[in-house]
Design a protein around this motif. Structure first.
Motif, short mmCIF file in Angstrom:
data_model
loop_
_atom_site.label_atom_id
_atom_site.label_comp_id
_atom_site.label_asym_id
_atom_site.label_seq_id
_atom_site.Cartn_x
_atom_site.Cartn_y
_atom_site.Cartn_z
N THR A 271 -26.21 -6.62 77.49
CA THR A 271 -25.79 -6.89 76.13
C THR A 271 -26.64 -8.02 75.55
OG1 THR A 271 -24.16 -8.56 76.74
CG2 THR A 271 -23.43 -6.27 76.75
N PRO A 272 -26.81 -8.06 74.23
CA PRO A 272 -27.64 -9.12 73.64
C PRO A 272 -27.19 -10.52 74.03
CG PRO A 272 -27.20 -7.40 72.03
CD PRO A 272 -26.36 -7.08 73.23
N ASP A 273 -25.86 -10.77 73.96
CA ASP A 273 -25.37 -12.10 74.31
C ASP A 273 -25.66 -12.43 75.76
OD1 ASP A 273 -24.47 -12.57 71.79
OD2 ASP A 273 -22.36 -12.20 72.22
N ALA A 276 -29.25 -13.18 76.34
CA ALA A 276 -29.58 -14.53 75.84
C ALA A 276 -29.14 -15.59 76.83
CB ALA A 276 -28.93 -14.75 74.49
N HIS A 277 -27.91 -15.44 77.36
CA HIS A 277 -27.42 -16.41 78.35
C HIS A 277 -28.28 -16.38 79.60
CE1 HIS A 277 -23.85 -18.11 76.57
NE2 HIS A 277 -23.38 -16.93 76.25
N SER A 278 -28.61 -15.16 80.05
CA SER A 278 -29.41 -15.03 81.26
C SER A 278 -30.80 -15.63 81.07
CB SER A 278 -29.52 -13.55 81.65
OG SER A 278 -30.12 -13.40 82.90
N ALA A 279 -31.39 -15.39 79.91
CA ALA A 279 -32.72 -15.92 79.63
C ALA A 279 -32.70 -17.44 79.51
CB ALA A 279 -33.27 -15.29 78.36
N ALA A 280 -31.58 -17.98 79.00
CA ALA A 280 -31.48 -19.42 78.79
C ALA A 280 -31.11 -20.18 80.07
CB ALA A 280 -30.46 -19.72 77.70
N ILE A 288 -27.41 -15.49 87.69
CA ILE A 288 -26.76 -14.35 88.34
C ILE A 288 -25.31 -14.18 87.86
CG2 ILE A 288 -28.26 -14.41 90.37
CD1 ILE A 288 -26.08 -15.87 91.90
N CYS A 289 -24.67 -15.27 87.46
CA CYS A 289 -23.29 -15.16 86.98
C CYS A 289 -23.22 -14.62 85.56
CB CYS A 289 -22.59 -16.51 87.09
SG CYS A 289 -22.31 -17.05 88.80
N ALA A 290 -24.21 -14.95 84.73
CA ALA A 290 -24.27 -14.38 83.38
C ALA A 290 -24.39 -12.87 83.45
CB ALA A 290 -25.45 -14.97 82.62
N ARG A 291 -25.13 -12.39 84.43
CA ARG A 291 -25.30 -10.96 84.60
C ARG A 291 -23.98 -10.29 84.98
NH1 ARG A 291 -30.00 -10.68 87.90
NH2 ARG A 291 -28.62 -11.37 89.56
N ALA A 292 -23.18 -10.94 85.82
CA ALA A 292 -21.88 -10.40 86.21
C ALA A 292 -20.97 -10.26 84.99
CB ALA A 292 -21.24 -11.29 87.26
N ASN A 293 -20.99 -11.24 84.11
CA ASN A 293 -20.18 -11.16 82.90
C ASN A 293 -20.59 -9.98 82.04
OD1 ASN A 293 -18.80 -13.46 83.67
ND2 ASN A 293 -19.83 -14.82 82.22
N ALA A 294 -21.89 -9.73 81.96
CA ALA A 294 -22.38 -8.60 81.17
C ALA A 294 -21.84 -7.28 81.71
CB ALA A 294 -23.91 -8.59 81.16
N GLN A 295 -21.84 -7.15 83.04
CA GLN A 295 -21.32 -5.92 83.64
C GLN A 295 -19.82 -5.77 83.39
OE1 GLN A 295 -23.55 -4.08 84.30
NE2 GLN A 295 -25.13 -4.83 85.69
N ALA A 296 -19.10 -6.88 83.41
CA ALA A 296 -17.66 -6.83 83.15
C ALA A 296 -17.36 -6.37 81.73
CB ALA A 296 -17.05 -8.21 83.40
N GLN A 297 -18.18 -6.80 80.78
CA GLN A 297 -17.96 -6.38 79.39
C GLN A 297 -18.22 -4.88 79.23
OE1 GLN A 297 -16.41 -8.65 77.58
NE2 GLN A 297 -16.74 -9.90 79.42
N ARG A 298 -19.15 -4.33 79.98
CA ARG A 298 -19.37 -2.88 79.96
C ARG A 298 -18.12 -2.15 80.41
NH1 ARG A 298 -23.79 -0.70 83.48
NH2 ARG A 298 -23.14 1.18 82.39
N ILE A 299 -17.47 -2.67 81.44
CA ILE A 299 -16.26 -2.03 81.97
C ILE A 299 -15.14 -2.09 80.94
CG2 ILE A 299 -14.46 -2.24 83.74
CD1 ILE A 299 -16.75 -3.27 85.62
N ALA A 300 -14.97 -3.25 80.30
CA ALA A 300 -13.93 -3.39 79.28
C ALA A 300 -14.17 -2.41 78.13
CB ALA A 300 -13.90 -4.83 78.77
N GLU A 301 -15.42 -2.28 77.72
CA GLU A 301 -15.75 -1.36 76.64
C GLU A 301 -15.46 0.08 77.03
OE1 GLU A 301 -16.67 -1.53 73.38
OE2 GLU A 301 -16.01 -3.60 73.69
N ALA A 302 -15.70 0.43 78.28
CA ALA A 302 -15.43 1.79 78.75
C ALA A 302 -13.93 2.09 78.68
CB ALA A 302 -15.94 1.96 80.17
N THR A 353 -16.16 -8.01 88.52
CA THR A 353 -17.57 -7.92 88.86
C THR A 353 -18.00 -9.19 89.59
OG1 THR A 353 -18.21 -8.82 86.72
CG2 THR A 353 -18.09 -6.41 86.91
N ALA A 354 -19.21 -9.19 90.08
CA ALA A 354 -19.71 -10.33 90.86
C ALA A 354 -21.20 -10.51 90.59
CB ALA A 354 -19.47 -10.10 92.35
N TRP A 355 -21.70 -11.61 91.11
CA TRP A 355 -23.14 -11.90 91.00
C TRP A 355 -23.98 -10.75 91.55
CZ3 TRP A 355 -25.62 -11.70 95.66
CH2 TRP A 355 -24.78 -11.73 96.79
N SER A 356 -23.39 -9.93 92.45
CA SER A 356 -24.13 -8.87 93.14
C SER A 356 -23.84 -7.47 92.58
CB SER A 356 -23.75 -8.88 94.62
OG SER A 356 -22.34 -8.76 94.78
#
Length: 373
Positions: A271-273, A276-280, A288-302, A353-356
């Motif tokens: 996701t864009p947000d 941005a967090h991961s890049a920053a 690695i934790c920003a990435r886990a949050n992104a995956q969690a948001q995909r699940i919520a959207e599903a 989700t997790a860092w992995s």
């Protein structure tokens, strides 16, 4: 089975494992080694607190109990949300040290400055202070047990009420990595506003371990660690892990998930947000934790796309879906998830989700959720 039951079901990030494997030679005991010194200095740099004390312990409950026992006098108690980890999932560890947990009703896992003020005022107006535990420390988790996160304004308000009543403020950061990209609170903010906080490693890429940060110091805390069985003889094992987690992020292609053939590039932020967090992110820990949050948001959207409500919105790696028993059982055939509670005739089921977490596993879960329509 594909695991979404917790965020500690895999071993550790490859760079953490490499750091332990590469730590050859002999080291001083009990954390008085160069690896712990390096890790502590990297944490100070990330927190912008050059004079902070940094200590390392093996687990969250051990750290919480030791910190609280060290901070309080025998007759004092600690204020916490009734959903707080020290009040619900630590088997009375705090009370075992002789200190009562004074619980306040949670608001999506959080407590407010107004609640703290009312609690202290009630104690001071009681007229029987010597018969009651004195509320002297405020404990919060960031993020909370519900996956929600305090905002900077909420933390500032808590700091102000703590200053008004001369209370300490302790932030349990067992999942802090996931909170950093989900709120506007940074590590320097924590260091400026609280008396002590933890940086969780166990759930955020380490094999085990929590870093404890006292921005203004903590006299004799190592004594408390030893007395509570928390001064690890091979402390360098903790130092090596946190030195790796607080190093700069590596190119995604260089890392492979433990026990799989999947590159971490397959679990990149989507996701864009989150991108941005991961890049920053300036540390591997944040990245690695920003990435886990992104995956969690995909699940919520599903779930939402399938017409399934969430118990509440969570910006972090924990998502709570409202499922029928049939829906829960169908997903449980292929996915490990965790029942949380009953709510208005539905089952609240946590997907974590997790860092992995791998992109492909999230794809499979989202497809299975779509089939529940």
């Amino acid at each position: 089975m594909i695991h979404f039951g917790n965020d500690y079901h895999r071993s550790a990030h490859p760079r953490v494992l490499e750091a332990i494997a590469e730590a050859g030679g002999a080291y001083a005991g009990y954390g008085a080694d160069e690896l712990c010194a390096t890790a502590a200095e990297r944490i100070r740099t990330a927190c912008q607190t050059p004079n902070a004390e940094v200590h390392f312990m093996v687990g969250g409950t051990q750290a919480n109990a030791t910190i609280i026992a060290h901070q309080l006098r025998p007759w004092e108690g600690v204020i916490a949300a009734d959903s707080g980890h020290i009040a619900t999932h630590e088997t009375g560890a705090i009370e075992h040290t002789g200190h009562k947990v004074i619980t306040l009703p949670n608001q999506l896992g959080k407590i407010t400055a107004a609640q703290v003020r009312a609690c202290v005022e009630e104690y001071r107006a009681s007229g029987v202070e010597e018969h009651m535990p004195e509320p002297t420390l405020v404990y919060i988790t960031q993020p909370t047990e519900f996956g929600t996160a305090y905002t900077l304004a909420e933390l500032v308000a808590l700091r102000e009420v703590c200053d008004e009543y001369e209370l300490g403020l302790f932030v349990d950061g067992a999942r802090l990595g996931y909170g950093l990209s989900a709120s506007d609170i940074t590590l320097p903010d924590l260091a400026a506003l609280v008396d002590v906080f933890t940086i969780g490693g166990t759930k955020c890429g380490a094999l085990f371990g929590e870093a404890i940060v006292f921005p203004a110091g903590a006299p004799r805390f190592r004594n408390a660690m030893k007395q509570n069985g928390g001064l690890l003889a091979k402390g360098w094992l903790l130092g090596a892990q946190f030195a790796a987690l607080f190093s700069a992020p590596a190119p995604e292609s260089a890392d492979v998930l433990p026990g799989t053939n999947a590159s971490y590039a397959d679990a990149s932020a989507t996701t864009p947000d989150a991108k941005a967090h991961s890049a920053a992110a300036t540390t591997l820990y944040e990245h690695i934790c920003a990435r886990a949050n992104a995956q969690a948001q995909r699940i919520a959207e599903a779930f939402r796309a399938a017409g399934i409500d969430m118990l509440f919105d969570s910006p972090t790696n924990q998502q709570f879906a409202l499922l029928t028993r049939e829906q829960e059982e169908k997903l449980a055939q292929d996915f490990v998830c965790q029942f949380f509670e009953e709510h208005e005739g539905l089952r609240v089921v946590r997907f974590c989700t997790a860092w992995s977490t791998e992109e492909g596993d999230v794809d499979k879960l989202c497809s299975a959720i779509s089939a529940l329509k």
